[in-house]
Design a protein around this motif. Structure first.
Motif, PDB file in Angstrom:
ATOM      1  N   SER A   1     -28.267  37.923   0.477  1.00 33.56           N
ATOM      2  CA  SER A   1     -28.518  38.003   1.922  1.00 33.56           C
ATOM      3  C   SER A   1     -27.334  38.620   2.651  1.00 33.56           C
ATOM      4  N   LYS A   2     -26.131  38.308   2.224  1.00 29.81           N
ATOM      5  CA  LYS A   2     -24.946  38.895   2.862  1.00 29.81           C
ATOM      6  C   LYS A   2     -24.870  40.397   2.591  1.00 29.81           C
ATOM      7  N   LEU A   3     -25.253  40.818   1.396  1.00 29.28           N
ATOM      8  CA  LEU A   3     -25.288  42.254   1.096  1.00 29.28           C
ATOM      9  C   LEU A   3     -26.367  42.940   1.933  1.00 29.28           C
TER      10      LEU A   3
ATOM     11  N   GLN B   1     -25.629  48.112   9.587  1.00 33.58           N
ATOM     12  CA  GLN B   1     -25.264  49.512   9.798  1.00 33.58           C
ATOM     13  C   GLN B   1     -26.325  50.258  10.609  1.00 33.58           C
ATOM     14  N   LEU B   2     -27.515  49.670  10.699  1.00 36.01           N
ATOM     15  CA  LEU B   2     -28.637  50.311  11.388  1.00 36.01           C
ATOM     16  C   LEU B   2     -28.890  49.705  12.772  1.00 36.01           C
ATOM     17  N   VAL B   3     -27.947  48.894  13.223  1.00 37.20           N
ATOM     18  CA  VAL B   3     -28.109  48.182  14.493  1.00 37.20           C
ATOM     19  C   VAL B   3     -26.933  48.490  15.406  1.00 37.20           C
TER      20      VAL B   3
ATOM     21  N   GLU C   1     -32.120  54.115  -2.364  1.00 32.74           N
ATOM     22  CA  GLU C   1     -30.710  54.007  -1.994  1.00 32.74           C
ATOM     23  C   GLU C   1     -30.515  54.555  -0.583  1.00 32.74           C
ATOM     24  N   SER C   2     -31.499  54.328   0.281  1.00 36.23           N
ATOM     25  CA  SER C   2     -31.408  54.800   1.664  1.00 36.23           C
ATOM     26  C   SER C   2     -30.408  53.939   2.430  1.00 36.23           C
ATOM     27  N   ALA C   3     -30.200  54.294   3.679  1.00 40.49           N
ATOM     28  CA  ALA C   3     -29.277  53.521   4.519  1.00 40.49           C
ATOM     29  C   ALA C   3     -29.741  52.074   4.633  1.00 40.49           C
ATOM     30  N   PHE C   4     -31.037  51.854   4.609  1.00 40.47           N
ATOM     31  CA  PHE C   4     -31.604  50.501   4.646  1.00 40.47           C
ATOM     32  C   PHE C   4     -31.966  50.120   3.220  1.00 40.47           C
ATOM     33  N   HIS C   5     -31.033  49.465   2.555  1.00 40.22           N
ATOM     34  CA  HIS C   5     -31.246  49.067   1.160  1.00 40.22           C
ATOM     35  C   HIS C   5     -31.229  47.548   1.059  1.00 40.22           C
ATOM     36  N   LEU C   6     -32.271  47.005   0.444  1.00 46.81           N
ATOM     37  CA  LEU C   6     -32.364  45.562   0.220  1.00 46.81           C
ATOM     38  C   LEU C   6     -32.115  45.256  -1.253  1.00 46.81           C
TER      39      LEU C   6
ATOM     40  N   GLU D   1     -52.024  46.820   6.188  1.00 46.90           N
ATOM     41  CA  GLU D   1     -52.253  47.727   5.061  1.00 46.90           C
ATOM     42  C   GLU D   1     -50.963  48.336   4.528  1.00 46.90           C
ATOM     43  N   HIS D   2     -49.863  48.097   5.215  1.00 45.36           N
ATOM     44  CA  HIS D   2     -48.593  48.706   4.822  1.00 45.36           C
ATOM     45  C   HIS D   2     -47.947  47.937   3.669  1.00 45.36           C
ATOM     46  N   ALA D   3     -47.102  48.644   2.936  1.00 56.55           N
ATOM     47  CA  ALA D   3     -46.279  47.973   1.931  1.00 56.55           C
ATOM     48  C   ALA D   3     -45.238  47.123   2.650  1.00 56.55           C
ATOM     49  N   ARG D   4     -44.807  46.072   2.009  1.00 50.54           N
ATOM     50  CA  ARG D   4     -43.706  45.279   2.561  1.00 50.54           C
ATOM     51  C   ARG D   4     -42.456  46.153   2.606  1.00 50.54           C
ATOM     52  N   CYS D   5     -41.573  45.908   3.566  1.00 52.39           N
ATOM     53  CA  CYS D   5     -40.302  46.656   3.639  1.00 52.39           C
ATOM     54  C   CYS D   5     -39.608  46.598   2.281  1.00 52.39           C
ATOM     55  N   TYR D   6     -39.629  45.406   1.685  1.00 50.13           N
ATOM     56  CA  TYR D   6     -38.957  45.175   0.399  1.00 50.13           C
ATOM     57  C   TYR D   6     -39.459  46.123  -0.691  1.00 50.13           C
TER      58      TYR D   6
END
Length: 157
Positions: free
Chosen positions: A93-95, A102-104, A73-78, A61-66
Motif C-alpha cells: 500500500s505504501k508503494l 505522483q499523479l495528484v 509500468e505506467s506512471a500509475f502502477h499498482l 463493464e470496465h476492467a478494474r484499475c488493478y
C-alpha cells in the motif's frame, strides 16, 4: 574451555547475531518510502482505507484499475497482490501510495491526473483512457471519494 575460548565464542556469537539482524531486515518499505508517506501532504490512512479499495473494484463493464495498472509500468502502477490475497499488504500500500501521489496535485482536483485521466471528457476528463471511462461524471461516488482525499491534502505541508 579456557576463559580465552569463552571470550572468542561470545564474540563470534555476537558477530553472528549482528549479521543476522542486518540481513533479516524485512523487505518492502524502505525508510525513504516510510518518510515519504509520513511527509506527504496526502493522508496515507485515508488513501489506504477509502481510495485504494476503489482500484480493486469492478466498475460496470470496465476492467478494474488493478487489472491493467498492476501489469504495466505506467506512471500509475499498482503492486501485484500476493497469491490468495484480496488486498495489499501495508508495504505494498505504501508503494502504491507513492505511485498514486505522483499523479495528484494536493488540494487541486482540477490538476490531478488520477482524477482527470479516467474521467469521461463530458465530465471534464481527458479525451483518452485505454481502460475506458471509469467515471462518467464528477458525481460518481468513487470519483468523489478520491476528490475528497485530494482536497483534504495540505499543499506545502
Amino acid at each position: 574451555m579456557t576463559q580465552r575460548h569463552v571470550g572468542i565464542l561470545v564474540a563470534a556469537v555476537a558477530l553472528c547475531i549482528t549479521a543476522v539482524c542486518a540481513v533479516a531486515k524485512p523487505a518492502g518499505v524502505t525508510s525513504t518510502q516510510q518518510a515519504s508517506a509520513e511527509k506527504s501532504p496526502l493522508d496515507f490512512q485515508v488513501y489506504k482505507n477509502k481510495v485504494e479499495p476503489i482500484f480493486l473494484k469492478q466498475r460496470g463493464e470496465h476492467a478494474r484499475c488493478y487489472a491493467c495498472h498492476s501489469q504495466n509500468e505506467s506512471a500509475f502502477h499498482l503492486q501485484k497482490l500476493m497469491p490468495g490475497r484480496t488486498t495489499w499488504t501495508e508495504e505494498q500500500s505504501k508503494l502504491n501510495f507513492d505511485s498514486v501521489s505522483q499523479l495528484v496535485t494536493p488540494g487541486d482536483t482540477g490538476d490531478s491526473k488520477l482524477l482527470l485521466h479516467p474521467l469521461a471528457p463530458e465530465g471534464g476528463g481527458e479525451p483518452f483512457h485505454s481502460g475506458g471511462r471509469q467515471f462518467e461524471s464528477q458525481n460518481d461516488p468513487d470519483w468523489k471519494t478520491i476528490a475528497d482525499w485530494v482536497r483534504m491534502a495540505k499543499p506545502g505541508a
